[in-house]
Enzyme design. Structure first.
Site, PDB file in Angstrom:
ATOM      1  N   GLY B  47     -10.794  78.043 -20.794  1.00  0.00           N
ATOM      2  CA  GLY B  47      -9.920  79.184 -20.555  1.00  0.00           C
ATOM      3  C   GLY B  47      -9.467  79.855 -21.838  1.00  0.00           C
ATOM      4  N   ALA B  87      -8.133  70.265 -31.186  1.00  0.00           N
ATOM      5  CA  ALA B  87      -7.859  70.376 -32.620  1.00  0.00           C
ATOM      6  C   ALA B  87      -8.081  71.799 -33.148  1.00  0.00           C
ATOM      7  CB  ALA B  87      -8.683  69.370 -33.426  1.00  0.00           C
ATOM      8  N   THR B  91     -13.803  77.747 -32.343  1.00  0.00           N
ATOM      9  CA  THR B  91     -14.220  79.029 -32.931  1.00  0.00           C
ATOM     10  C   THR B  91     -14.682  78.810 -34.371  1.00  0.00           C
ATOM     11  OG1 THR B  91     -12.689  80.246 -31.518  1.00  0.00           O
ATOM     12  CG2 THR B  91     -13.479  81.391 -33.487  1.00  0.00           C
ATOM     13  N   ALA B 282     -13.114  83.892 -39.247  1.00  0.00           N
ATOM     14  CA  ALA B 282     -12.254  83.567 -38.098  1.00  0.00           C
ATOM     15  C   ALA B 282     -11.800  82.107 -38.079  1.00  0.00           C
ATOM     16  CB  ALA B 282     -12.988  83.877 -36.800  1.00  0.00           C
ATOM     17  N   LYS B 283     -10.484  81.905 -38.012  1.00  0.00           N
ATOM     18  CA  LYS B 283      -9.922  80.567 -37.882  1.00  0.00           C
ATOM     19  C   LYS B 283      -9.437  80.364 -36.441  1.00  0.00           C
ATOM     20  CE  LYS B 283      -6.916  81.251 -41.288  1.00  0.00           C
ATOM     21  NZ  LYS B 283      -5.932  81.015 -42.361  1.00  0.00           N
ATOM     22  N   GLY B 284      -9.287  79.108 -36.061  1.00  0.00           N
ATOM     23  CA  GLY B 284      -8.758  78.797 -34.729  1.00  0.00           C
ATOM     24  C   GLY B 284      -7.256  78.992 -34.687  1.00  0.00           C
ATOM     25  N   GLU B 287      -3.705  75.803 -30.952  1.00  0.00           N
ATOM     26  CA  GLU B 287      -2.457  75.033 -31.010  1.00  0.00           C
ATOM     27  C   GLU B 287      -1.369  75.727 -31.833  1.00  0.00           C
ATOM     28  OE1 GLU B 287      -3.990  70.502 -31.104  1.00  0.00           O
ATOM     29  OE2 GLU B 287      -5.067  71.946 -32.337  1.00  0.00           O
TER      30      GLU B 287
END
Lengths: 156, 330
Positions: B47, B87, B91, B282-284, B287
């Protein structure tokens, strides 16, 4: 066993069911409308929302015999001639879905609300969907989508 | 009495497994019969929008429109291991693996195109818009469909693998570089506390998230909305009520999560500062979007009432009691 009649998504059904079946069981198991999702089973989450005679209900809290003679609309009944309902289209357009489990319930709650709404404010939209829980979206994009669906329908 | 306050929270978050743990993602890319391109990764869509981001990264790397990329994910029979959707790593890690696989795939395409076009080298060959062509003599070109035809039943496939950089902390000194990359976020809230009932109403909220580069700004906003709402519940409502290892609050009527009426409008600001080791920077952010919100709420409660809250969730009962204790103690 007991006999009931239901109109679901425009089609008439005569069913012989066990007395203790809930509406959600008949919709999912007997008629295979699996777009109706079972979440909490106690009327808190709204994932199982369907429209019954024009009103939004939790299909986990309605016994099938109570629904005898009524007209039910599930998310499967919204597509008309292969065209998505404006609410469905707006949910896609605005990114109102994440994991998607609550989505059919929200779409039905939005549909029932928009059937009666006049120039709804965001606060009124929030109230209309407050019986449905979502863990992913934070609701804001769902509210955006319902506003957008209203605009589609009014052509504005 | 109603009291208003403002608070901010700031956070930095190390993404990936960290602390020297092997943090590996793999990807395969394959030329399909109709000239479309199959991308195969084991990263799960839950999602968060991983599928969309993967297709976008592959399409960008291959220079083709999105509808020419067919993504297959999650099936262990047909996809390589891309690690967990956890974690805040898909991406960044799997995105990197896809980009590497696509670059390797383009080199293989050029090799075949060299033969088809009767060239003596792959130098100056470019892959773009579903064609391979010679930059210095663009009349020399061949489409991916033709390449697939030419190959017949032979499979043209490339692999990519990415391992994130992480070192184990020294157990003696605690020194090391356990995570890379880090991502930064900030939240500000203005709220009103009813000191009699302990009710907290959030009046305004702003969330700022550093994302390196937003592969899909719409999805980034969705994550920010979701993280904000989850943190709001964490701060004010959500209590498992654990007693001797048994969950007391096992129902939504007792374990309260925010509804659409509890979540206020959120101003979302995306900060793009591309990360050099990341796919297109691009970073995640999965969280991190949640982290600064609760501190901002608690700081605003302190600003409004002078009461420092040290236990979550700060339910109305607890806050009303904390305030009355605070008043008595002066």
């Amino acid at each position: 066993m007991i006999n009931i009649k239901l109109n679901v998504n425009g089609k008439d059904y005569s069913l012989e069911i066990e007395e203790d079946k809930r509406l959600i069981d008949v919709l999912r198991e007997d008629l295979r409308f699996t777009g109706v999702k079972e979440g909490c089973s106690e009327g808190e989450c709204g994932a199982c929302s369907v429209i019954m005679d024009g009103r939004i209900v939790n299909s986990c809290l309605v016994m099938a015999v109570q629904a005898n003679g009524s007209s039910i609309v599930t998310v499967e009944g919204l597509v008309k001639d292969g065209e998505l309902d404006p609410v469905q289209r707006a949910f896609i357009e605005k990114g109102a879905t994440q994991c998607g489990y609550c989505t059919p319930g929200f779409i039905m709650a939005a549909r029932a609300f928009l059937n009666r709404a006049k120039d709804p404010t965001r606060e009124e939209i929030r109230e209309a969907i407050s019986g449905n829980l979502c863990r992913c979206t934070g609701y804001n994009k769902i509210v955006d989508a319902i506003e957008e669906a209203y605009r589609y329908e009014k052509g504005i | 009495m109603k009291k208003r306050g403002r608070g901010i929270g700031l956070s930095f978050y190390g993404t990936g497994y960290g602390n020297g743990f092997p943090d590996v993602s793999n990807a395969w890319v394959r030329l399909l019969k109709d000239g479309k391109i199959g991308v195969y990764v084991g990263g799960a869509e839950v999602g968060q929008g991983a599928m969309t981001a993967f297709v976008q990264i592959a399409a960008e790397a291959l220079g083709v429109p999105h509808d020419r990329v067919l993504l297959e994910i999650e099936d262990t029979l047909t996809t390589p291991d891309s690690g967990t959707a956890a974690a805040t790593r898909q991406t960044y890690n799997t995105g990197n693996a896809i980009k590497i696989a696509c670059e390797n795939f383009k080199e293989k395409l050029k090799e075949v195109a060299k033969d088809i076009l009767n060239l003596n080298s792959t130098a100056a060959l470019e892959v773009k818009d579903g064609e391979v062509y010679l930059e210095i003599f663009p009349q020399k070109r061949v489409s991916l469909e033709k390449i697939a035809d030419f190959l017949g039943g032979n499979i043209l496939e490339a692999e990519g693998s990415f391992t994130a950089q992480t070192t184990k902390l020294d157990p003696e000194t605690g020194q090391g570089a356990p995570y890379w990359p880090y991502t930064f976020s900030a939240c500000g809230v203005e709220l009103e506390v009813d000191t009699i009932t302990g009710q907290v109403d959030i009046l305004k909220a702003v969330l700022v998230q550093d994302v390196g580069r937003a592969v899909n700004p719409h999805l980034v906003e969705g994550q920010m909305d979701g993280g904000y709402a989850m943190a709001l519940g964490y701060a004010l409502f959500e209590d498992l009520n654990l007693k001797r290892g048994v969950m007391g609050n096992r129902k939504f009527s007792k374990y309260l999560i925010p509804t659409s009426m509890d979540v206020t409008e959120l101003t979302k600001i995306i900060v793009e500062d591309p990360e050099s080791t990341a796919p297109y920077g691009a970073k995640g952010i999965g969280e991190p979007v949640m982290i600064p919100v609760t501190p901002a709420i608690l700081n605003a409660i302190y600003d409004a009432t002078g009461v420092r809250i040290t236990e979550l969730p700060i339910t109305p009962e607890k806050l009303a009691k904390a305030f009355s204790d605070f008043e008595k103690e002066g």
